[in-house]
Design a protein around this motif. Structure first.
Motif, PDB file in Angstrom:
ATOM      1  N   ASP A 207       0.850  -1.191   0.000  1.00 51.78           N
ATOM      2  CA  ASP A 207       0.000   0.000   0.000  1.00 51.78           C
ATOM      3  C   ASP A 207       0.887   1.243   0.000  1.00 51.78           C
ATOM      4  O   ASP A 207       1.617   1.491   0.960  1.00 51.78           O
ATOM      5  N   GLU A 208       0.820   2.034  -1.070  1.00 53.32           N
ATOM      6  CA  GLU A 208       1.673   3.205  -1.201  1.00 53.32           C
ATOM      7  C   GLU A 208       0.933   4.513  -0.948  1.00 53.32           C
ATOM      8  O   GLU A 208       1.427   5.585  -1.324  1.00 53.32           O
ATOM      9  N   THR A 209      -0.228   4.457  -0.331  1.00 56.50           N
ATOM     10  CA  THR A 209      -0.931   5.696   0.002  1.00 56.50           C
ATOM     11  C   THR A 209      -0.237   6.387   1.164  1.00 56.50           C
ATOM     12  O   THR A 209       0.511   5.757   1.925  1.00 56.50           O
ATOM     13  N   ASP A 210      -0.455   7.689   1.304  1.00 60.53           N
ATOM     14  CA  ASP A 210       0.210   8.447   2.365  1.00 60.53           C
ATOM     15  C   ASP A 210      -0.082   7.900   3.755  1.00 60.53           C
ATOM     16  O   ASP A 210       0.849   7.754   4.563  1.00 60.53           O
ATOM     17  N   PRO A 211      -1.348   7.611   4.108  1.00 54.22           N
ATOM     18  CA  PRO A 211      -1.583   7.073   5.460  1.00 54.22           C
ATOM     19  C   PRO A 211      -0.845   5.768   5.705  1.00 54.22           C
ATOM     20  O   PRO A 211      -0.343   5.538   6.805  1.00 54.22           O
ATOM     21  N   SER A 212      -0.773   4.929   4.667  1.00 56.78           N
ATOM     22  CA  SER A 212      -0.051   3.664   4.829  1.00 56.78           C
ATOM     23  C   SER A 212       1.446   3.894   5.011  1.00 56.78           C
ATOM     24  O   SER A 212       2.075   3.313   5.904  1.00 56.78           O
TER      25      SER A 212
END
Length: 797
Positions: A695-700
């Motif tokens: 998961d490369e999203t900011d929260p992740s």
């Protein structure tokens, strides 16, 4: 007489018997051999025992065919010259003959529907009374030697001929075919004084009662039955029919009350008592009915009370009309189920200003008769303006027959609404528009419909200066609408103008409409707290309109809930928004929109650091989710605030109960991060990292970086935080607080990992861009490597 009929003996005929055929005698019961009663000849009663338990039952109080009836028709041997009248008195069918006829009713014993019969001779007339458990559809048809009284006739449902009254010599003539005599009779069920006009040929009366000033024309199967309320009214044989006239000084002339063709309209006359009569006539009509109701015994006041309520309504006194109806219904609750009473009650509520209490008008089964009142209700309730205008146009012509008080009140209102919202076809009913000041708004709207906005605005502004509060308010209200539409005033200025109109709108009966426009203007201006305050005030002043206000209140709360709190938002503003939502949310009916409001409330409470209250908001929102994606979103947020409140078991349950493998994208990523944070709290950091690996999203990335930082795996933390910084920190330009914090965080991780290469690149990347003084000092300290310090010393730096 047909073969088989016997003089003075009532004959019976079963289904399938040939009526009047030679050699076909009427059916006779075994008991018919009983000697004939002599009571009739001496003026007494001849009455058979009541019908057996197998007698026919009625369908909802209306006509029904007997199930076990032994006969369907009977012959009444009244003779060829006798005039006949027949009418219902509750469940008794009364047949009056203007001749003395001795009849033997013994043949009707145990015959089912006709078994309970009484025959009386009174002076020069004869009365035959049949008692039924429920009313049946009956007809009388002339036959040689008498009349056939039949059940389930062939002509049921056929339209009866209209009964036409004629003004003549100051009285009213009701033309009748071969009229008989006028016979007086006292109704046994109500005690009403009746004058009955008989006819020697078939002449059915009206199906519904016809009210007139001082008398009523009752429904009848044959002949005409007049219930006379005034001693000054007399009925006598006229030239070709019964003639009504008045006697004595001060009597109200009947000619002014003649209604022409007495059709069975169900609304204007029969139900509401409306006719174009002089005010003094209407007042006398009301006084008479009110006095009659007061003098009758309590159990006999119903009809007089209903007549008094109709008279008050015709006078325009809707408050008194509904008060009389309320008393009548309290004493006799079954009245509320009668269509005519329910319609009169709803119309009285409408004219008294209680639009919510008039909802029965919208669904009343009145057809074209009730179009005007249905349209008037829809107009005032704010429902489907185009449809309401079409209904008002359909019934507009009826207003010409209304009493002047009601006509002057309703006609300008209906015409104005038709001019504003009606179709081109609807507008045709307004031509020509009267020149009276009350129709100024109609003329202005016609100019607006023609495309001349300047002239229309001028006309409305001129109306606003009139002394008449109704005309002035209408002009002022429409001036605000046109000026706002033309961009001449802002929504805030429009709201302020509506506030100034409130006193005038109260006098004009338009306060609720103006308050609703005030709320809309504050909403357009983005003044949501003022809009909600105005909505609260409207619901306080008009509690019956609370349901109609809910869509606006719902829109306001939705905006307050879903407007994101920016970094510059003052905490007090967020607290105020939360307080407004929490104080109004229970007024909103359960729906997906209410769920969205609760979800937004939960987000705001979480932002204020109140995870317990946020969890309650999300729990209430979950059952209202309109799709799986929203349910999964709110389930994840519920788990997040449970984690923040240290309720790890409840957080795990919230995730499990709202899991949906079909949800992807941002929702799936957000739930993955929340689940990973729960694992961290449970001590499963490696499992959390494994869950977030792809998961490369900011929260992740942020959570992975924090886990690695907690584990002091600084090189790995630099890689993860560095990927987040590459996405979020711009190549050039100023940095916001979040970007500055991310810069210092990456520098800190790189320094702890002794990653001088990353520190050098970060120093070159940020360059001379401005950081806050505290962040600038820390950043310079972190990115200055020992090798750089040596080079500065050698160069004399």
């Amino acid at each position: 007489m047909p073969s088989g009929w016997q003089q003075e003996r009532i004959g019976v005929q079963a289904d399938g018997d040939a009526e009047g055929q030679p050699g076909k005698p009427p059916l006779r019961n075994a008991s018919s051999s009983t000697p004939q009663s002599k009571g009739a000849s001496s003026g007494g009663n001849t009455e058979t025992p009541p019908p057996s338990a197998t007698q026919a039952t009625a369908n909802e109080g209306h006509v029904s065919t007997p199930v076990t009836a032994q006969v369907s028709k009977i012959f009444l041997p009244t003779g060829d010259d006798a005039g006949i009248a027949a009418f219902w008195s509750r469940n008794d069918m009364i047949i009056l003959s203007d001749h003395v006829t001795h009849m033997d009713a013994s043949a009707l014993r145990d015959t089912g529907p006709f078994a309970s019969v009484a025959v009386r001779t009174m002076g020069d007339m004869t009365a035959v009374t049949f008692h039924f458990e429920n009313r049946h559809e009956l007809t009388l048809s002339k036959q040689p030697g008498g009349w056939i009284l039949a059940l389930s006739p062939d002509d049921v449902g056929k339209v009866r001929a209209r009964i036409t009254s004629q003004e003549k010599d100051g009285g009213i003539l009701y033309p009748m075919s071969r009229p008989g005599r006028i016979v007086p009779f006292t109704d046994p069920s109500s005690g009403a004084r009746l004058l009955v006009a008989t006819s020697s040929v078939g002449f059915p009366g009206p199906r519904l009662p016809r009210r007139h000033v001082g008398y009523e024309l009752w429904p009848s199967v044959q002949g005409l039955v007049f219930a006379v309320e005034s001693d000054q009214i007399e009925l006598r044989d006229g030239d070709g029919g019964p003639f009504l006239d008045v006697v004595g000084e001060g009597a109200v002339p009947l000619a002014s009350a003649a209604s022409g063709q007495a059709t069975d309209d169900r609304v204007d006359w029969s139900w509401l008592g409306l006719r174009s009569l002089p005010p003094e006539t209407l007042r006398e009509d009301y006084r008479r009915h009110w006095t009659q109701a007061a003098m009758l015994p309590p159990d006999s006041r119903t009809d007089a009370r209903l007549a008094a309520a109709r008279s008050a309504f015709a006078l325009g006194d809707a408050h008194n009309a509904r008060a009389i109806l309320a008393t009548a219904i309290q004493d006799n609750p079954e009245l509320a189920m009668l269509p005519n009473v329910a319609f009169l009650q709803a119309a009285s509520e409408l004219l008294a200003g209680n639009t919510a209490g008039a909802s029965a008008l919208e669904s009343a089964d009145t057809g074209a008769d009730g179009a005007l009142w249905r349209g008037l209700y829809m107009e005032r309730a704010g429902k489907d303006p185009a449809g309401a205008a079409a209904l008002l146009a359909q019934g507009y012509s009826r207003l010409t027959d209304y009493p002047a008080t009601l006509r002057n009140r309703l006609q300008p209102e209906a015409a104005t609404f038709i001019a504003q919202y009606g179709s081109d076809q609807d507008l045709s009913v307004l031509s020509p528009v009267p020149d009276a000041p009350a129709f100024a708004a109609v003329r202005a709207f016609m100019q607006l419909r023609a495309g001349d906005q300047a002239k229309a605005l001028t006309a409305f502004q001129a109306m606003a200066k009139q002394k008449d509060p109704v005309i002035a308010e209408a002009g002022g209200e429409q001036s605000v609408v046109l000026r706002q539409a033309a961009g001449q005033i802002s929504p805030v200025e429009a709201a302020q103008a509506y506030e100034r109109l409130l006193p005038a709108s109260r006098l004009a009966g338009r306060e609720e409409n103006v308050r609703r426009a005030l709320v809309s203007s504050w909403m357009k201006a983005g003044e949501w707290e003022k809009a909600l305050s105005a909505a609260d005030e409207e619901m306080r002043v008009f509690p019956e309109g609370r349901e109609a206000m809910m869509p606006q209140v719902q829109d306001i709360l939705l905006h307050l809930a879903e407007t994101p709190d920016s970094s510059g938002s003052h905490p007090a503003d967020v607290i105020d928004a939360v307080a407004l939502i929490e104080s109004h949310i229970d007024q909103i009916p359960d729906s997906p929109v209410k769920g969205r409001i609760l979800g937004g409330l939960g987000e705001k409470l979480r932002g204020l650091g109140l995870p317990g209250r946020a969890a309650l908001a999300f729990e209430r929102a979950l059952p209202l989710a309109d799709d799986n994606a929203r349910r999964a979103t709110w389930g994840g947020e519920l788990a997040q605030v449970d984690i923040e409140a240290q309720r790890l078991g409840q957080a795990r349950r919230a995730l499990d109960e709202t899991a949906d493998t079909g949800v992807g994208g941002d929702v799936a990523s957000r739930r993955r991060v929340i689940a990973a944070s729960l694992m961290v709290r449970e001590g499963n950091r490696d499992q959390a990292l494994q869950m977030l690996a792809q998961d490369e999203t900011d929260p992740s990335l942020d959570l992975r970086g924090r886990i690695l930082e907690e584990q002091k795996k600084w090189p790995d933390a630099v890689l993860v935080v560095g990927r987040m910084a590459t996405k979020d920190i711009p190549e050039q330009g100023s940095l916001n607080d979040t970007q500055q914090d991310l810069t210092v965080r990456l520098a800190t991780d790189a320094a702890r990992a002794s990653d001088w290469e990353t520190l050098d690149r970060l120093r070159d990347w940020i360059g001379r861009r401005h950081l806050s003084p505290e962040r600038q000092r820390i950043f310079e300290l972190l990115v200055t490597s020992p090798e750089e310090d040596i080079r500065k010393r050698l160069n004399g730096g």
